[in-house]
Write an enzyme that holds these catalytic residues in place. Sequence first.
Site, short mmCIF file in Angstrom:
data_model
loop_
_atom_site.label_atom_id
_atom_site.label_comp_id
_atom_site.label_asym_id
_atom_site.label_seq_id
_atom_site.Cartn_x
_atom_site.Cartn_y
_atom_site.Cartn_z
N SER A 122 23.32 34.44 -68.84
CA SER A 122 23.46 34.30 -69.79
C SER A 122 23.02 34.93 -71.14
CB SER A 122 22.08 32.78 -70.11
OG SER A 122 22.22 32.19 -69.27
N HIS A 143 30.48 33.63 -67.60
CA HIS A 143 28.99 33.02 -67.56
C HIS A 143 29.80 31.65 -68.04
CE1 HIS A 143 26.09 30.71 -70.71
NE2 HIS A 143 25.62 30.73 -69.78
N GLU A 155 32.40 31.96 -70.22
CA GLU A 155 32.82 32.81 -71.63
C GLU A 155 32.93 34.11 -70.40
OE1 GLU A 155 29.66 32.14 -75.64
OE2 GLU A 155 28.91 32.43 -73.18
N ASN A 194 25.17 30.42 -76.21
CA ASN A 194 24.02 30.33 -76.46
C ASN A 194 23.72 31.65 -78.26
OD1 ASN A 194 23.42 29.96 -74.21
ND2 ASN A 194 23.37 31.38 -72.85
P1 NAD Z 1 17.95 29.33 -60.26
O1 NAD Z 1 16.54 29.26 -60.47
O2 NAD Z 1 18.37 27.19 -59.86
O3 NAD Z 1 18.86 29.99 -58.64
C1 NAD Z 1 18.80 30.89 -58.89
C2 NAD Z 1 19.36 31.45 -57.33
O4 NAD Z 1 18.81 32.91 -57.38
C3 NAD Z 1 17.55 30.77 -56.57
O5 NAD Z 1 18.23 29.67 -54.90
C4 NAD Z 1 17.01 31.74 -55.96
O6 NAD Z 1 16.45 31.81 -54.64
C5 NAD Z 1 17.97 33.12 -55.95
N1 NAD Z 1 17.87 34.55 -56.31
C6 NAD Z 1 16.77 35.19 -56.37
N2 NAD Z 1 17.39 36.38 -56.02
C7 NAD Z 1 17.95 36.56 -54.69
C8 NAD Z 1 18.44 37.96 -54.52
N3 NAD Z 1 18.39 38.98 -55.00
N4 NAD Z 1 19.33 37.64 -54.14
C9 NAD Z 1 20.05 35.90 -53.62
N5 NAD Z 1 19.34 34.88 -54.00
C10 NAD Z 1 18.32 34.99 -55.16
O7 NAD Z 1 19.14 29.87 -61.95
P2 NAD Z 1 19.95 28.92 -62.30
O8 NAD Z 1 20.11 27.78 -63.42
O9 NAD Z 1 21.34 29.33 -61.05
O10 NAD Z 1 20.78 30.30 -63.07
C11 NAD Z 1 21.52 31.93 -62.60
C12 NAD Z 1 21.85 32.33 -63.99
O11 NAD Z 1 22.87 31.45 -63.36
C13 NAD Z 1 20.98 32.55 -64.86
O12 NAD Z 1 21.37 33.75 -65.45
C14 NAD Z 1 21.08 31.80 -65.93
O13 NAD Z 1 20.57 32.21 -67.25
C15 NAD Z 1 22.42 31.77 -65.87
N6 NAD Z 1 23.04 30.31 -66.19
C16 NAD Z 1 22.09 29.38 -66.29
C17 NAD Z 1 22.62 28.49 -66.90
C18 NAD Z 1 21.79 26.67 -66.00
O14 NAD Z 1 21.89 25.63 -67.68
N7 NAD Z 1 20.82 26.79 -65.72
C19 NAD Z 1 23.57 27.82 -67.23
C20 NAD Z 1 24.25 28.90 -67.40
C21 NAD Z 1 23.72 30.50 -67.03
#
Ligand code: NAD
Length: 288
Positions: A122, A143, A155, A194
Site C-alpha cells: 500500500s 495495488h 493501481e 492512499n
Molecule cells: P494479512 O495480514 O491479512 O495477510 C498477510 C498474509 O501474509 C498472512 O496470511 C501471513 O501469514 C502471510 N505471510 C507473512 N509472511 C509471509 C511469507 N514470508 N511468505 C508467505 N506468506 C507470508 O494482510 P493483508 O491485509 O492481506 O495485506 C497484505 C498486503 O496488501 C499489505 O502490503 C497491505 O498493505 C496490502 N493491502 C491491504 C489492503 C487491506 O485493505 N487490507 C488493501 C490494499 C493493499
Amino acid sequence: MSEGIERVGVVGAGLMGAGIAEVSAKAGCDVTVCDINDVAVTAGRGRIESSLDRAVRSGKLDDDARTATLDRIRFVTDIGELSDRQLVVEAVREFEDEKLEVFRNLGKIVVDDQAILASNTSSIPIMKLAMATDRPEHVLGLHFFNPVPVMRLVELIPSIVTGSDVADRAEEFIADSLAKRVIRSQDRAGFIVNALFVPYVLAAIRMLESGFASADDIDAGMVEGCSHPMGPLALADMIGLDTIEAVADSMYSEFKEPLYAPPPLLSRMVEAGLLGRKCGRGFFNYAK
Ligand code: NAD
C-alpha cells in the site's frame, strides 16, 4: 485470459492474497498461493471458499464455476513452488523487512527471466523492493483494493527502472484478464489513493482522540453528509488498523509531513491487538 500470463503465484493468503488468488483463478489462470504454514494456508483457502459461496448465493457464480475456480488454486508453504510462475504478486504484511525477504527469494527462484514480480504494497516504494531482486526492471507495484473480488480498481506502479513493456504486459493482464480498471501512479509512498485517503482517516482518528466527536457521529457525518458508503473509522476497521498504521509510517518516513504521522490512539490500539474487523474489535465492536 490475456495472452502470455497463465501461471500466477501469490505470496500471502491473507485478506488481499486470497482475493488476488480468487480473481486470478476465476479468470482461468493456474494459481499457486504460498503462505508460511498449514494454519495460514487453511485460513486462506477458507477465505476463498467463503467468498465463492457468497458469489454463488448472490447468483453471480454457478456451482460448476465455483468448483473449477477452486480446482485451479494450489496452496503451498514453500515459496520454491512458485519457480515456474509468469506473474507473482506478493501480498504479505505491510512490513518492509518481510517484503524484502520475499523479493530476495523470488529473485532467486523464479526461473522465467521475463516473469513479472509484483507487490501489493500500500505504501512501500517499489524501487526498494525491486533492488532486493536480481531483476529490478521486472518488478512493479500492483495495488489491489479490498475486497478484491468486488473492487474494480488496481493501481499500477512502475519504479523508475521498470521496463515499459513489463508495465504494459501487467496492465494488459489486469485490464483484459481480470477486467479491472488500472490507474498508473509514480513510485511515491502511498501512490494515488492512499496519499489522499490516509490523511483523511488519520484526521478522523485524531478527531475521536481529542474528544471532538464520537466514533458513531464521525462516521455518520461522512455517510449521511457526504454520501460515502462507509465512514472513515468503519473503513479503517475493515482494512485493519495494523495496515493503516504501517501505511502511515511509510508515508511519514517518505515525506515527513505531520499529517501522515500515526496518531497515538492508532498506535495504542494496534499494540492492544484491536486491529478492526479481522479480530472482532477496532473502533467498533464486531463480536457476535
Ligand atoms: P494479512 O495480514 O491479512 O495477510 C498477510 C498474509 O501474509 C498472512 O496470511 C501471513 O501469514 C502471510 N505471510 C507473512 N509472511 C509471509 C511469507 N514470508 N511468505 C508467505 N506468506 C507470508 O494482510 P493483508 O491485509 O492481506 O495485506 C497484505 C498486503 O496488501 C499489505 O502490503 C497491505 O498493505 C496490502 N493491502 C491491504 C489492503 C487491506 O485493505 N487490507 C488493501 C490494499 C493493499
